[in-house]
Design an enzyme around this catalytic site. Structure first.
Site, mmCIF file in Angstrom:
data_model
loop_
_atom_site.group_PDB
_atom_site.id
_atom_site.type_symbol
_atom_site.label_atom_id
_atom_site.label_comp_id
_atom_site.label_asym_id
_atom_site.label_seq_id
_atom_site.Cartn_x
_atom_site.Cartn_y
_atom_site.Cartn_z
ATOM 1 N N GLN A 1 -31.476 15.286 65.340
ATOM 2 C CA GLN A 1 -31.352 14.439 63.894
ATOM 3 C C GLN A 1 -31.646 12.785 64.181
ATOM 4 O O GLN A 1 -32.235 12.287 63.528
ATOM 5 C CB GLN A 1 -30.082 14.957 63.506
ATOM 6 C CG GLN A 1 -29.543 13.876 62.133
ATOM 7 C CD GLN A 1 -30.314 14.266 61.009
ATOM 8 O OE1 GLN A 1 -30.960 15.636 60.687
ATOM 9 N NE2 GLN A 1 -30.881 13.383 60.387
ATOM 10 N N CYS B 1 -27.676 12.502 57.101
ATOM 11 C CA CYS B 1 -28.476 13.738 57.873
ATOM 12 C C CYS B 1 -28.776 14.891 56.867
ATOM 13 O O CYS B 1 -29.764 15.700 57.158
ATOM 14 C CB CYS B 1 -27.934 14.236 59.145
ATOM 15 S SG CYS B 1 -26.233 14.988 58.840
ATOM 16 N N ARG C 1 -28.837 26.330 67.830
ATOM 17 C CA ARG C 1 -27.813 25.744 67.226
ATOM 18 C C ARG C 1 -26.619 26.603 67.712
ATOM 19 O O ARG C 1 -26.496 27.771 66.992
ATOM 20 C CB ARG C 1 -28.193 25.627 65.613
ATOM 21 C CG ARG C 1 -26.837 25.295 64.926
ATOM 22 C CD ARG C 1 -27.220 25.216 63.476
ATOM 23 N NE ARG C 1 -27.872 23.742 63.336
ATOM 24 C CZ ARG C 1 -28.024 22.967 62.271
ATOM 25 N NH1 ARG C 1 -27.590 23.520 61.116
ATOM 26 N NH2 ARG C 1 -28.700 21.720 62.208
ATOM 27 N N ARG D 1 -37.715 14.653 60.272
ATOM 28 C CA ARG D 1 -37.205 15.723 61.370
ATOM 29 C C ARG D 1 -38.623 16.567 61.626
ATOM 30 O O ARG D 1 -38.606 17.088 62.710
ATOM 31 C CB ARG D 1 -36.256 16.837 60.441
ATOM 32 C CG ARG D 1 -34.603 16.366 60.253
ATOM 33 C CD ARG D 1 -34.151 16.015 61.444
ATOM 34 N NE ARG D 1 -33.952 17.031 62.422
ATOM 35 C CZ ARG D 1 -33.212 17.872 62.577
ATOM 36 N NH1 ARG D 1 -32.134 17.727 61.758
ATOM 37 N NH2 ARG D 1 -33.087 18.713 63.340
ATOM 38 N N HIS E 1 -26.249 16.126 68.300
ATOM 39 C CA HIS E 1 -27.330 16.457 67.238
ATOM 40 C C HIS E 1 -28.528 15.513 67.528
ATOM 41 O O HIS E 1 -28.847 14.718 66.756
ATOM 42 C CB HIS E 1 -26.701 16.461 65.814
ATOM 43 C CG HIS E 1 -27.515 17.164 64.937
ATOM 44 N ND1 HIS E 1 -28.720 17.957 65.420
ATOM 45 C CD2 HIS E 1 -27.558 17.312 63.628
ATOM 46 C CE1 HIS E 1 -29.287 18.446 64.096
ATOM 47 N NE2 HIS E 1 -28.621 18.154 63.028
ATOM 48 N N ASP F 1 -21.777 11.327 57.072
ATOM 49 C CA ASP F 1 -22.048 12.639 57.264
ATOM 50 C C ASP F 1 -20.947 13.430 56.431
ATOM 51 O O ASP F 1 -19.967 12.791 56.156
ATOM 52 C CB ASP F 1 -22.198 13.008 58.367
ATOM 53 C CG ASP F 1 -22.632 14.601 58.868
ATOM 54 O OD1 ASP F 1 -22.989 15.270 57.800
ATOM 55 O OD2 ASP F 1 -22.388 14.798 60.184
HETATM 56 N N1 CP Z 1 -29.522 17.737 59.149
HETATM 57 C C1 CP Z 1 -29.579 19.011 59.596
HETATM 58 O O1 CP Z 1 -29.480 19.407 60.584
HETATM 59 O O2 CP Z 1 -29.571 19.915 58.423
HETATM 60 P P1 CP Z 1 -29.841 21.378 58.589
HETATM 61 O O3 CP Z 1 -28.017 21.925 58.835
HETATM 62 O O4 CP Z 1 -29.979 22.074 57.130
HETATM 63 O O5 CP Z 1 -30.400 21.919 59.634
HETATM 64 N N1 NVA Z 2 -21.809 17.309 61.254
HETATM 65 C C1 NVA Z 2 -22.567 18.354 60.337
HETATM 66 C C2 NVA Z 2 -23.929 17.999 60.350
HETATM 67 C C3 NVA Z 2 -24.739 19.253 59.841
HETATM 68 C C4 NVA Z 2 -26.292 18.790 60.035
HETATM 69 C C5 NVA Z 2 -22.004 19.714 60.911
HETATM 70 O O1 NVA Z 2 -22.057 19.832 62.123
HETATM 71 O O2 NVA Z 2 -21.825 20.339 60.078
#
Ligand code: CP
Ligand code: NVA
Length: 307
Positions: free
Chosen positions: A134, A267, A104, A295, A131, A226
């Site tokens: 997700q 998400c 990430r 997930r 992502h 989101d």
């Molecule tokens: N939806 C998602 O990716 O959640 P986290 O940021 O908790 O991993």
């Molecule tokens: N769009 C959000 C998703 C978190 C899972 C972010 O990037 O923070």
């Protein structure tokens, strides 16, 4: 189909519709099994996090463990990466130890560098652009609730962010029409829109980017939102909140303009009172907890196919 073994999963762009469906099918089989086949026995998966995570970290860690493998959580700043060791050198070293790397990161380009310098599969656990993991869970949730994907319509309301980009591509490839309502200047990545439109020509899905949330939710089978302030955009918080609220908030009034029987997806994490109201996220039409559970199932499906 080239086969998924050994493949990097940086976005859904590189996956064909049949590969996406294969992952979803594998995930739904694994979801029903109490004891899953130990396909990762003897294998180690490194998981590098540059940003916080609840779902991605825990679902992947659990998925690897349930498949008989060994997950290693690595915080970017606790590695030498945090002191300036290059991503390419880190990739070359991890490549000697582990069987896959999930990461990430802030910049999607960092995933590309990881992939260029490691032979083991690299999985995107969220970047500024995409992502994919997700969206695999989101598609599985749609199948569970609506029994099929082709011909459905999803409305995405809010920020044209990483989740929106991947939704555009994932929906278009699987025949789900998608309408995105966003304020001007906050649209999805033009490259993602281009990929979605190309995929839609084959699958029959229509892709539209509009300004009015009411227009987007018309005849929708699912409404998705989101956060208005993604990780890394905290400095823009005030401007973003005043740009998006109240027009782009998903509330009961907006939900009532979708199809009867429409479900709500997010998400997570949710910012209750900002992009979503309590009464919608806690409504019986909200599928967000099943979506979060998925997930885990999709992580298992994906890992068991790439490893
Ligand atoms: N939806 C998602 O990716 O959640 P986290 O940021 O908790 O991993
Ligand atoms: N769009 C959000 C998703 C978190 C899972 C972010 O990037 O923070």
């Amino acid at each position: 189909m080239a086969g998924l073994k050994g493949r990097d999963i940086l976005s859904l762009v590189e996956l064909s519709p049949s590969e996406i469906n294969l992952i979803l099918k594998r995930a739904s089989i694994l979801a029903r099994q109490k004891r899953v086949p130990q396909r990762l026995k003897g294998k180690t998966v490194a998981m590098i996090f540059q940003k916080p995570s609840t779902r991605t970290r825990i679902s992947f860690e659990t998925a690897v463990a349930q498949l008989g493998g060994h997950p290693i959580y690595l915080s970017w700043n606790e590695m030498q990466l945090g002191r300036g060791e290059t991503i390419s050198d880190t990739a070359r070293v991890l490549n000697r130890y582990v069987d896959a790397i999930m990461a990430r990161v802030y910049s999607h380009d960092d995933l590309v560098v990881l992939a260029e310098n490691a032979d083991v599969p690299i999985v995107n656990g969220l970047s500024d652009k995409h992502h994919p993991c997700q969206i695999l869970a989101d598609l599985l949730t749609l199948i569970q609730y609506k029994k099929h994907l082709k011909g459905l319509k999803l409305a995405y309301i809010g920020d044209g962010n990483n989740v929106c980009n991947s939704l555009l591509i994932g929906c278009a490839k699987t025949g789900v029409s998608i309408a995105v309502a966003r304020p001007l200047g906050y649209g999805p990545d033009p490259e993602a829109v281009k990929h979605a439109k190309e995929a839609g020509e084959t699958s029959g899905a229509s892709i539209s980017i509009v300004e009015d949330p009411l227009e987007a939710v018309e005849a929708a089978d699912a409404i998705y939102t989101d956060t208005f302030v993604s990780m890394g955009m905290e400095k823009e918080k005030e401007t973003r909140l005043s740009t998006f609220t109240p027009k782009y908030q998903v509330n009961r009034e907006l939900l009532s303009h979708a199809k009867p029987g429409a479900i709500f997806l997010h998400c997570l994490p949710a910012h209750r009172g900002e992009e979503i109201t309590n009464d919608v996220i806690d409504d019986p039409r909200s599928a967000v907890w099943d979506e979060a559970e998925n997930r885990l199932h999709t992580a298992k499906g994906l890992l068991s196919l790439i490893l």
